[in-house]
Design an enzyme around this catalytic site. Structure first.
Site, PDB file in Angstrom:
ATOM      1  N   PRO A 112       0.892  -1.237   0.019  1.00  0.00           N
ATOM      2  CA  PRO A 112      -0.042  -0.153  -0.140  1.00  0.00           C
ATOM      3  C   PRO A 112       0.887   1.013   0.054  1.00  0.00           C
ATOM      4  O   PRO A 112       1.935   1.434   0.803  1.00  0.00           O
ATOM      5  CB  PRO A 112      -0.823  -0.199   1.266  1.00  0.00           C
ATOM      6  CG  PRO A 112      -0.044  -1.031   2.222  1.00  0.00           C
ATOM      7  CD  PRO A 112       0.592  -2.076   1.140  1.00  0.00           C
ATOM      8  N   GLY A 114       2.348   4.692   0.874  1.00  0.00           N
ATOM      9  CA  GLY A 114       2.357   5.776   2.118  1.00  0.00           C
ATOM     10  C   GLY A 114       1.964   5.085   3.509  1.00  0.00           C
ATOM     11  O   GLY A 114       1.599   5.758   4.384  1.00  0.00           O
ATOM     12  N   GLY A 116       3.946   2.776   5.068  1.00  0.00           N
ATOM     13  CA  GLY A 116       5.206   2.643   6.088  1.00  0.00           C
ATOM     14  C   GLY A 116       5.696   1.149   5.562  1.00  0.00           C
ATOM     15  O   GLY A 116       6.698   0.584   6.327  1.00  0.00           O
ATOM     16  N   GLY A 118       7.151   0.835   2.800  1.00  0.00           N
ATOM     17  CA  GLY A 118       8.355   1.014   1.809  1.00  0.00           C
ATOM     18  C   GLY A 118       8.149   1.064   0.472  1.00  0.00           C
ATOM     19  O   GLY A 118       8.857   0.450  -0.527  1.00  0.00           O
ATOM     20  N   SER A 119       6.731   1.417   0.102  1.00  0.00           N
ATOM     21  CA  SER A 119       6.376   1.209  -1.361  1.00  0.00           C
ATOM     22  C   SER A 119       6.981   2.005  -2.358  1.00  0.00           C
ATOM     23  O   SER A 119       7.570   1.781  -3.425  1.00  0.00           O
ATOM     24  CB  SER A 119       4.736   1.560  -1.620  1.00  0.00           C
ATOM     25  OG  SER A 119       4.496   2.869  -0.759  1.00  0.00           O
ATOM     26  N   ALA A 122      10.536   0.678  -3.218  1.00  0.00           N
ATOM     27  CA  ALA A 122      10.575  -0.625  -3.804  1.00  0.00           C
ATOM     28  C   ALA A 122      10.190  -0.243  -5.244  1.00  0.00           C
ATOM     29  O   ALA A 122      10.634  -0.908  -6.029  1.00  0.00           O
ATOM     30  CB  ALA A 122       9.304  -1.559  -2.965  1.00  0.00           C
ATOM     31  N   ASP A 164      15.353   3.069   3.705  1.00  0.00           N
ATOM     32  CA  ASP A 164      14.390   2.154   2.782  1.00  0.00           C
ATOM     33  C   ASP A 164      14.840   1.735   1.486  1.00  0.00           C
ATOM     34  O   ASP A 164      14.718   0.487   1.036  1.00  0.00           O
ATOM     35  CB  ASP A 164      13.180   3.143   2.448  1.00  0.00           C
ATOM     36  CG  ASP A 164      12.500   3.526   3.546  1.00  0.00           C
ATOM     37  OD1 ASP A 164      12.726   3.458   4.485  1.00  0.00           O
ATOM     38  OD2 ASP A 164      11.163   4.139   3.542  1.00  0.00           O
TER      39      ASP A 164
HETATM   40  C1  MEV Z   1      10.142   6.505   6.002  1.00  0.00           C
HETATM   41  O1  MEV Z   1      10.060   5.349   5.791  1.00  0.00           O
HETATM   42  C2  MEV Z   1      11.111   6.389   7.339  1.00  0.00           C
HETATM   43  C3  MEV Z   1      11.748   7.819   7.649  1.00  0.00           C
HETATM   44  O2  MEV Z   1      12.817   7.616   8.490  1.00  0.00           O
HETATM   45  C4  MEV Z   1      12.206   8.783   6.542  1.00  0.00           C
HETATM   46  C5  MEV Z   1      13.381   8.143   6.023  1.00  0.00           C
HETATM   47  O3  MEV Z   1      14.248   7.562   6.640  1.00  0.00           O
HETATM   48  O4  MEV Z   1      13.708   8.695   4.703  1.00  0.00           O
HETATM   49  C6  MEV Z   1      10.678   8.461   8.422  1.00  0.00           C
END
Ligand code: MEV
Length: 328
Positions: A112, A114, A116, A118-119, A122, A164
């Site tokens: 999905p 946004g 969390g 890592g879309s 990827a 990421d």
């Molecule tokens: C976002 O997936 C992770 C953060 O730490 C931002 C980043 O590391 O670029 C919030």
């Protein structure tokens, strides 16, 4: 035509703090983005995306984001997705030395947007790998990671860590601190994901933490403490001590809450997992809305999440040992 896949990730420790040079430990999971690239006449870019968990869309453009498609997600997310693909293609053209190659790009993703997992990393990693191969150049995973980081850095106005993109490119669990990146060994991790169906705006959340850090010394100390928790977490992972890893994940979630990036739905999922006996649970990624990660060897946390009103979807995730891969 060339197709590549790249895994999403969860953060065991350290999101947000990693933006300030503290270590983070993301871990790749076997939910992937799949990108197919075909060179086309002219220098334009045509992107088709099915299932960025939502309705598919097609958009044709030559560098700007005009013609934003009509889909059921915040427009900013779609524009962001377009921006990421555009920059990824620019990197691929540069790497292959073909500055005006045109492409048809097709994206499918189990991740999905946004949320969390890592879309964007990827998609960027898979797009760079596929587009360079389509132009006859094969990059190492490390080189793909470097170029993918440059994409996130450009699209996120310099507010990006390597975490990421490096994790998605090389796979496994990794430790990232500033420019230092390394794979680390972990015990088998019983990962459960809970997803509230929503999305957070990474740029806004990172900016919010930056603001707090500038205003209050205790916010800066909280970020440094997340770094300490991550260092302890790394030791516990290396020792195979999952109980301590879980305790430290709980601690990490509390510190992220203090920085204002949790939410009612994320916290309710964290508590549902903990109440059901999970070893630990925390939000993963930028926060705001999206996913939590819990460790549980039994089925209980997942069952509890299934019955939690905030939850849209819950599943067990396997560690992705391999990062970006050519898809036959
Ligand atoms: C976002 O997936 C992770 C953060 O730490 C931002 C980043 O590391 O670029 C919030």
């Amino acid at each position: 035509m060339a197709t590549s896949t790249a895994p999403g990730k969860i953060y065991l420790f350290g999101e947000h703090a990693v933006v300030y040079g503290e270590p983070a430990i993301p871990c790749a999971i076997e939910q992937r983005a799949r990108v197919t690239v075909e060179e086309r006449r002219g220098s334009g870019l045509r992107i088709q995306a099915d299932d960025l968990t939502l309705d598919g869309f097609t958009v044709e453009y030559t560098g700007d984001t005009a013609g934003t498609p009509d889909v059921d997600v915040p427009e900013s997310l779609i524009e962001a997705a377009m921006g990421y693909v555009d920059e990824a293609v620019t990197q691929a053209r540069e790497a292959a030395g073909v500055p005006d190659a045109g492409f048809d790009v097709s994206i499918e993703s189990e991740l999905p947007l946004g949320a969390g997992l890592g879309s964007s990393a990827a998609v960027v990693v898979a797009a760079i790998d596929a587009a360079t191969r389509e132009l006859g150049t094969v990059l190492s995973r490390e080189a793909v990671a470097e170029r993918a980081y440059q994409v996130e850095y450009a699209v996120q106005d310099g507010q990006a860590s390597r975490a990421d993109t490096y994790c998605s490119a090389v796979g496994g669990a990794v430790r990232v601190a500033g420019d230092e990146t390394t794979r680390i060994g972990t015990p088998a991790l019983p990962i459960i994901i809970g997803y509230d169906g929503g999305a957070g705006d990474t740029g806004e959340l990172v900016a919010g933490v930056r603001h707090l850090r500038e205003q209050h010394s205790f916010a800066a100390e909280t970020i440094a403490t997340i770094g300490d928790v991550t260092r302890r977490g790394e030791e516990a992972l290396r020792a195979g001590d999952l109980a301590t890893v879980g305790t430290l994940m709980n601690f990490n979630h509390g510190l992220l809450s203090a920085l204002g990036v949790s939410s009612r739905s994320l916290s309710s999922m964290v508590w549902a997992a903990r109440d059901a006996g999970a070893l630990g649970a925390k939000l993963t990624g930028a926060g705001g809305s999206g996913c939590i990660v819990a460790l549980d060897e039994t089925d209980q946390a997942q069952t509890a999440l299934e019955f939690t009103p905030a939850v849209e979807k819950t599943f067990r995730a396997a560690l992705a040992d391999t990062g970006v891969e050519r898809d036959p």
